[in-house]
Design a protein around this motif. Sequence first.
Motif, mmCIF file in Angstrom:
data_model
loop_
_atom_site.group_PDB
_atom_site.id
_atom_site.type_symbol
_atom_site.label_atom_id
_atom_site.label_comp_id
_atom_site.label_asym_id
_atom_site.label_seq_id
_atom_site.Cartn_x
_atom_site.Cartn_y
_atom_site.Cartn_z
ATOM 1 N N ALA A 142 0.845 -1.209 0.000
ATOM 2 C CA ALA A 142 0.000 0.000 0.000
ATOM 3 C C ALA A 142 0.877 1.255 0.000
ATOM 4 C CB ALA A 142 -0.935 -0.014 1.204
ATOM 5 N N HIS A 143 1.972 1.208 0.769
ATOM 6 C CA HIS A 143 2.918 2.339 0.759
ATOM 7 C C HIS A 143 3.482 2.542 -0.656
ATOM 8 C CE1 HIS A 143 3.143 3.386 5.019
ATOM 9 N NE2 HIS A 143 3.223 2.115 5.328
ATOM 10 N N ALA A 144 3.819 1.428 -1.335
ATOM 11 C CA ALA A 144 4.411 1.519 -2.679
ATOM 12 C C ALA A 144 3.408 2.142 -3.652
ATOM 13 C CB ALA A 144 4.830 0.134 -3.167
ATOM 14 N N TYR A 145 2.136 1.697 -3.569
ATOM 15 C CA TYR A 145 1.128 2.244 -4.474
ATOM 16 C C TYR A 145 0.835 3.710 -4.164
ATOM 17 C CZ TYR A 145 -0.897 -0.745 -8.034
ATOM 18 O OH TYR A 145 -1.128 -1.425 -9.203
ATOM 19 N N LEU A 146 0.820 4.037 -2.865
ATOM 20 C CA LEU A 146 0.584 5.438 -2.484
ATOM 21 C C LEU A 146 1.718 6.301 -3.058
ATOM 22 C CD1 LEU A 146 -0.878 7.669 -1.027
ATOM 23 C CD2 LEU A 146 0.173 6.934 1.128
ATOM 24 N N ALA A 147 2.945 5.769 -2.965
ATOM 25 C CA ALA A 147 4.099 6.496 -3.522
ATOM 26 C C ALA A 147 3.915 6.722 -5.022
ATOM 27 C CB ALA A 147 5.381 5.707 -3.259
ATOM 28 N N SER A 148 3.512 5.680 -5.741
ATOM 29 C CA SER A 148 3.307 5.814 -7.201
ATOM 30 C C SER A 148 2.219 6.828 -7.513
ATOM 31 C CB SER A 148 2.926 4.461 -7.811
ATOM 32 O OG SER A 148 3.978 3.553 -7.637
ATOM 33 N N THR A 149 1.199 6.870 -6.650
ATOM 34 C CA THR A 149 0.119 7.845 -6.854
ATOM 35 C C THR A 149 0.669 9.263 -6.695
ATOM 36 O OG1 THR A 149 -1.370 6.213 -5.861
ATOM 37 C CG2 THR A 149 -2.263 8.405 -6.219
ATOM 38 N N TYR A 150 1.506 9.457 -5.672
ATOM 39 C CA TYR A 150 2.123 10.782 -5.486
ATOM 40 C C TYR A 150 3.000 11.152 -6.692
ATOM 41 C CZ TYR A 150 0.662 11.258 -0.580
ATOM 42 O OH TYR A 150 -0.058 11.405 0.576
ATOM 43 N N VAL A 151 3.703 10.157 -7.247
ATOM 44 C CA VAL A 151 4.529 10.425 -8.438
ATOM 45 C C VAL A 151 3.625 10.929 -9.573
ATOM 46 C CG1 VAL A 151 5.923 9.355 -10.260
ATOM 47 C CG2 VAL A 151 6.405 8.831 -7.860
ATOM 48 N N SER A 152 2.464 10.273 -9.746
ATOM 49 C CA SER A 152 1.525 10.703 -10.800
ATOM 50 C C SER A 152 1.047 12.128 -10.559
ATOM 51 C CB SER A 152 0.318 9.766 -10.852
ATOM 52 O OG SER A 152 0.745 8.448 -11.103
ATOM 53 N N GLN A 153 1.033 12.543 -9.291
ATOM 54 C CA GLN A 153 0.610 13.917 -8.960
ATOM 55 C C GLN A 153 1.801 14.879 -8.908
ATOM 56 O OE1 GLN A 153 -1.379 12.866 -5.185
ATOM 57 N NE2 GLN A 153 -3.303 13.481 -6.116
ATOM 58 N N GLU A 154 2.993 14.340 -9.267
ATOM 59 C CA GLU A 154 4.240 15.120 -9.242
ATOM 60 C C GLU A 154 4.578 15.624 -7.837
ATOM 61 O OE1 GLU A 154 4.352 18.037 -12.372
ATOM 62 O OE2 GLU A 154 3.736 16.579 -13.901
ATOM 63 N N LYS A 155 4.129 14.868 -6.827
ATOM 64 C CA LYS A 155 4.477 15.207 -5.429
ATOM 65 C C LYS A 155 5.640 14.302 -5.030
ATOM 66 C CE LYS A 155 -0.233 16.565 -4.110
ATOM 67 N NZ LYS A 155 -1.428 16.201 -3.289
ATOM 68 N N TYR A 156 6.825 14.663 -5.477
ATOM 69 C CA TYR A 156 7.954 13.735 -5.382
ATOM 70 C C TYR A 156 8.465 13.564 -3.951
ATOM 71 C CZ TYR A 156 7.639 14.261 -10.388
ATOM 72 O OH TYR A 156 7.160 14.269 -11.674
ATOM 73 N N ARG A 157 8.406 14.625 -3.138
ATOM 74 C CA ARG A 157 8.899 14.478 -1.761
ATOM 75 C C ARG A 157 8.018 13.519 -0.963
ATOM 76 N NH1 ARG A 157 13.273 16.983 -1.474
ATOM 77 N NH2 ARG A 157 13.652 18.910 -2.608
ATOM 78 N N GLU A 158 6.696 13.665 -1.129
ATOM 79 C CA GLU A 158 5.772 12.738 -0.450
ATOM 80 C C GLU A 158 6.010 11.311 -0.947
ATOM 81 O OE1 GLU A 158 4.976 15.672 -1.724
ATOM 82 O OE2 GLU A 158 3.242 16.588 -0.720
#
Length: 465
Positions: A238-254
């Motif tokens: 779930a952490h990995a998918y949440l990270a990928s979602t943030y990448v899609s939103q260009e929220k790289y630090r999160e």
Amino acid sequence: MNENFEDRDEVLDTVRRFERMVAHNEPVFFDLADFENIIDHYTTNTQYDKALQACEAAIAQYPFSTELLIDRSQVLAMKGEYTAAATQIENVAQLDPDNPDVAVTRGIIATQKGEFAEAVAYFLQAAERAPDRDDIYFNLGLAYQSWQKFKSAAKYYKKSLRLNLENDVAVQELLYCLEVSERLESNLDFFQRFTDEDPYSAVAWYNLGQAYYRLEQFDKAVGAFDYAILIDSKFHEAHAYLASTYVSQEKYREAIQEFELSHEEGKPTPEALCNIGECYEKLRQWDLSRRFYQRAIDLDPEMDEAWFGIGIIMNEQERHFEAIHFFRKAVELYAESVEYWLALAAAEYQVGNVVSALEAYEKATETAPDNKDAWLNWSIILYEQGNFNEAIDLMRNAVEVQPTEAELHYRLCAYLLAAGRYREAYETLENALVLDFDKHRLLFDYFPELESQKALARLIDQYRK
């Protein structure tokens, strides 16, 4: 912590123990359930040679276990050894004709051979005998999916998930089938129902998050993954998918923070390190980015994305010779990536290796004939080298491969004009104007001096809407 993940860690420990014993030629002793888990682990990860090795070791210890003989038959089928698989399962059928796994195995063999109607009939027969087994419905889903019948496949994946929500492969395949048949949005309620029925199920929220992610409803996906993590903070996937979602939103630090939680503490995976490297790359923090890519390579030297990532950083720092080394390594590991070939070609050209650049562009067009940039960039080199006729021939090839791509027609027109082949140029221009009138500006971007050509201006005016 979610029971499922504790079990998974136990299975991985058993697998590692098995591999150590095999590596040291020690006698291998496990109880039957452990062997089943080891074989299951290998088949899930499509490591069929290892699965077969585990089957042989298990059968040596438990020669009368029909479960193991069935496993062996299924693994042989997955390896494409259909005759051996069929012989094995027919032997089991004589010992235990009513065992639903006999029908399941016959179904798996038929699926692998592309005999889908037959496979479905076997699986339905098995489902009649054992209606509460999720793996049978999962196999029905796979058979229908291989048969390109995505609606039926989705129906059985759903049945499988109603019995076992934790089969992540079934979730992935269901999402794929719904996406391909453009029915994902209308089936969201299937995933929502699980969270309504059990709001404390981390897996239910995780699966719902994946559905939102596929639909590019990123805010909702973040919400769902957050719930999953709130319920089970050690839910690495779930952490990995949440990270990928943030990448899609260009929220790289999160994203970086979540990728750091996407594995057991102190046991980073090469994928997580590579993803963190890529986030730092997007943030243009080259040193940090390179450090994480390098750590990924140290853990897995065949991680092509990490080699490519370092190449990109070297390129950004105008260290093109070094970039070439990393790009070459990336294409050596994964030659099917057009992106890798294009990056290598551009870097080779940058340092004056014209022949190597042309070779890399050729590879790029072989790998992805529908990538217009590969054709355009390759042709520019030929043109700049004064090889007008070669550039023209190349663009004619490109236009043949992608007849509806206006940009290729305009470029071909420009090269024909440069070569003084006006009649052909005007014919090509007419095609281009019909395909996409507005892109005629490209012609003057390539060659500003063409703006003064009266004949050209007249022709373009004829096609003005």
